[in-house]
Design an enzyme around this catalytic site. Structure first.
Site, PDB file in Angstrom:
ATOM      1  N   LYS A  70       0.821  -1.222   0.000  1.00  0.00           N
ATOM      2  CA  LYS A  70       0.000   0.000   0.000  1.00  0.00           C
ATOM      3  C   LYS A  70       0.855   1.272   0.000  1.00  0.00           C
ATOM      4  O   LYS A  70       0.358   2.346  -0.311  1.00  0.00           O
ATOM      5  CB  LYS A  70      -0.996   0.008   1.164  1.00  0.00           C
ATOM      6  N   ASP A  71       2.163   1.146   0.349  1.00  0.00           N
ATOM      7  CA  ASP A  71       3.059   2.308   0.314  1.00  0.00           C
ATOM      8  C   ASP A  71       3.605   2.580  -1.083  1.00  0.00           C
ATOM      9  O   ASP A  71       4.209   3.631  -1.307  1.00  0.00           O
ATOM     10  CB  ASP A  71       4.261   2.095   1.252  1.00  0.00           C
ATOM     11  N   ARG A  96       0.721   9.970  14.116  1.00  0.00           N
ATOM     12  CA  ARG A  96       1.837   9.503  13.294  1.00  0.00           C
ATOM     13  C   ARG A  96       2.814   8.684  14.117  1.00  0.00           C
ATOM     14  O   ARG A  96       2.737   8.619  15.320  1.00  0.00           O
ATOM     15  CB  ARG A  96       2.569  10.694  12.665  1.00  0.00           C
ATOM     16  N   CYS A 115      -2.688   9.218  -1.432  1.00  0.00           N
ATOM     17  CA  CYS A 115      -2.963   9.312   0.006  1.00  0.00           C
ATOM     18  C   CYS A 115      -3.617  10.649   0.368  1.00  0.00           C
ATOM     19  O   CYS A 115      -4.003  10.868   1.505  1.00  0.00           O
ATOM     20  CB  CYS A 115      -1.696   9.092   0.815  1.00  0.00           C
ATOM     21  N   ARG A 147      -8.649   8.024   4.349  1.00  0.00           N
ATOM     22  CA  ARG A 147      -9.601   6.986   3.941  1.00  0.00           C
ATOM     23  C   ARG A 147     -10.380   6.465   5.140  1.00  0.00           C
ATOM     24  O   ARG A 147     -11.615   6.351   5.099  1.00  0.00           O
ATOM     25  CB  ARG A 147      -8.809   5.840   3.273  1.00  0.00           C
ATOM     26  N   ARG A 148      -9.664   6.150   6.219  1.00  0.00           N
ATOM     27  CA  ARG A 148     -10.331   5.631   7.411  1.00  0.00           C
ATOM     28  C   ARG A 148     -11.213   6.706   8.048  1.00  0.00           C
ATOM     29  O   ARG A 148     -12.370   6.451   8.392  1.00  0.00           O
ATOM     30  CB  ARG A 148      -9.295   5.162   8.439  1.00  0.00           C
ATOM     31  N   ARG A 200       2.804   4.679  18.020  1.00  0.00           N
ATOM     32  CA  ARG A 200       1.357   4.960  18.088  1.00  0.00           C
ATOM     33  C   ARG A 200       0.705   4.266  19.291  1.00  0.00           C
ATOM     34  O   ARG A 200      -0.151   4.830  19.959  1.00  0.00           O
ATOM     35  CB  ARG A 200       0.671   4.538  16.793  1.00  0.00           C
TER      36      ARG A 200
END
Length: 363
Positions: A100-101, A169, A263, A151-152, A175
């Site tokens: 996904k990166d 972040r 993104c 997105r979330r 996190r």
């Protein structure tokens, strides 16, 4: 005795001549990136006992800028740029990434030479210790939920309007520490696959299914990036391709690329393979989730056995080279992604995305 000594000397000489494959990764011994790289290297070592593998770690832009939301930085290759420079300079032979990166258009000279079998693509909720046993639905009014993803946030704001969403972040360790030690967040959202790979499944309080929150393109899969013309390394890593994961991710990446998403806008997907059919659901959202659009399409796709041969001179599809997977299946998956994106664009998705991009840039 001398015979044994000669044999030992020869063995030592041969081992010193073993070809060394240099593998690039993001820095930090206990990071998710390192664990993912180690798992791919372990698989390659088992497949190629005659080769040596050396892991070379380096910091990336995304690792260095920790006080800004990912969507604000304006750099497409946040977690890949430095690693690609090392590939270009021939300092490493391959790099392991979270798929996904990796952008859907790679810089010239690079390709994704392998997509490994996908783990859970879903998002997971980790709750502050005082809220263990809760769900997002049962959290108190105005509870703050941390996520680094537009997105979330867009999907969950729409689904759970009583919650507030705030950027968080740092790597997974950071996190989780922020969640546990500060009183700022009631919960944070992370990729389930990352928590699984770190061995932290016990922190998962809730798995978000597609009707609550669709996932990011390529989420849960690992991609191995190599030089596009390095045939030896392409052949070496090509055996890692998982056919079903590959075809699902081609469809997802084609969808995102055709939408011109990234993104900085909320785009999400859900794919499934069943009885020779590939199902792709894709959606776009405004930043606050108020406007949204999603559709599902399907295509007949034969999931090939790993040993089937494809044409020898396949160009890339959405940044991926997979010569050992039949071209026809790959093209059908790509076509499905493009068709679904076209359908959404024809129904007005471009306007939602343009507004989301402008608002994100303005804040």
């Amino acid at each position: 005795m001398s015979g044994n000594g000669d044999a030992a000397a020869t063995a030592e000489e041969n081992s010193s001549k073993m070809r060394v494959i240099r593998v690039g990764t993001r820095k930090s011994q206990v990071s998710l990136a390192r664990i993912q790289t180690d798992s791919v290297v372990a698989t390659l070592k088992a497949l190629y006992p005659g080769l040596q593998f050396e892991i070379i770690a380096m910091s990336t832009t995304g690792d260095k800028i920790l006080d800004t939301a990912l969507s604000k930085i304006g750099e497409k290759s946040l977690f890949t740029k430095e690693l690609e420079l090392a590939l270009e300079r021939n300092e490493v032979d391959l790099v392991v990434h979270s798929l996904k990166d990796l952008p859907t258009v790679l810089p010239p000279g690079f390709t994704i030479g392998a997509i490994c079998k996908r783990e859970s693509p879903y998002d997971a909720v980790v709750f502050h210790p005082k809220f263990v046993g809760k769900t997002l639905e049962t959290l108190p009014e105005k509870s703050v939920v941390g996520t680094s993803s537009l997105r979330r946030a867009a999907q969950l704001q729409r689904k759970f309007p009583h919650l507030e969403f705030k950027s968080i972040r740092g790597n997974l360790n950071t996190r989780l520490r922020k969640l546990d030690e500060l009183q700022e967040f009631s919960a944070i959202i992370l990729a389930a696959a990352g928590l699984q790979r770190m061995g932290w499944q016990n922190r998962v309080g809730q798995i978000l299914h597609p009707e609550e929150c669709m996932y990011a393109v390529g989420q849960g899969a690992l991609g191995v990036e190599v030089r596009a013309k390095d045939q030896d390394i392409l052949d070496l890593v090509g055996v890692l391709h998982d056919p079903e994961t590959l075809l699902r991710c081609i469809a997802e990446r084609a969808f995102l690329r055709h939408l011109e998403g990234g993104c900085s806008v909320p785009v999400a997907v859900h794919t499934a393979m069943k009885d020779g059919q590939l199902y792709l659901t894709g959606g776009v959202w405004s930043l606050n989730g108020a406007d949204s659009m999603q559709e599902t399409m399907q295509a007949t796709i034969h999931v090939p056995a790993q040993h089937e041969d494809g044409p020898e001179d396949d160009p890339q599809l959405v940044g991926i080279t997979a010569r050992n997977i039949p071209r026809r299946a790959q093209l059908a998956a790509e076509s499905l992604g493009i068709s679904l994106a076209t359908l959404l664009l024809n129904k007005g998705a471009k306007n939602i995305l343009d507004v989301a991009r402008q608002l994100n840039d303005a804040h």
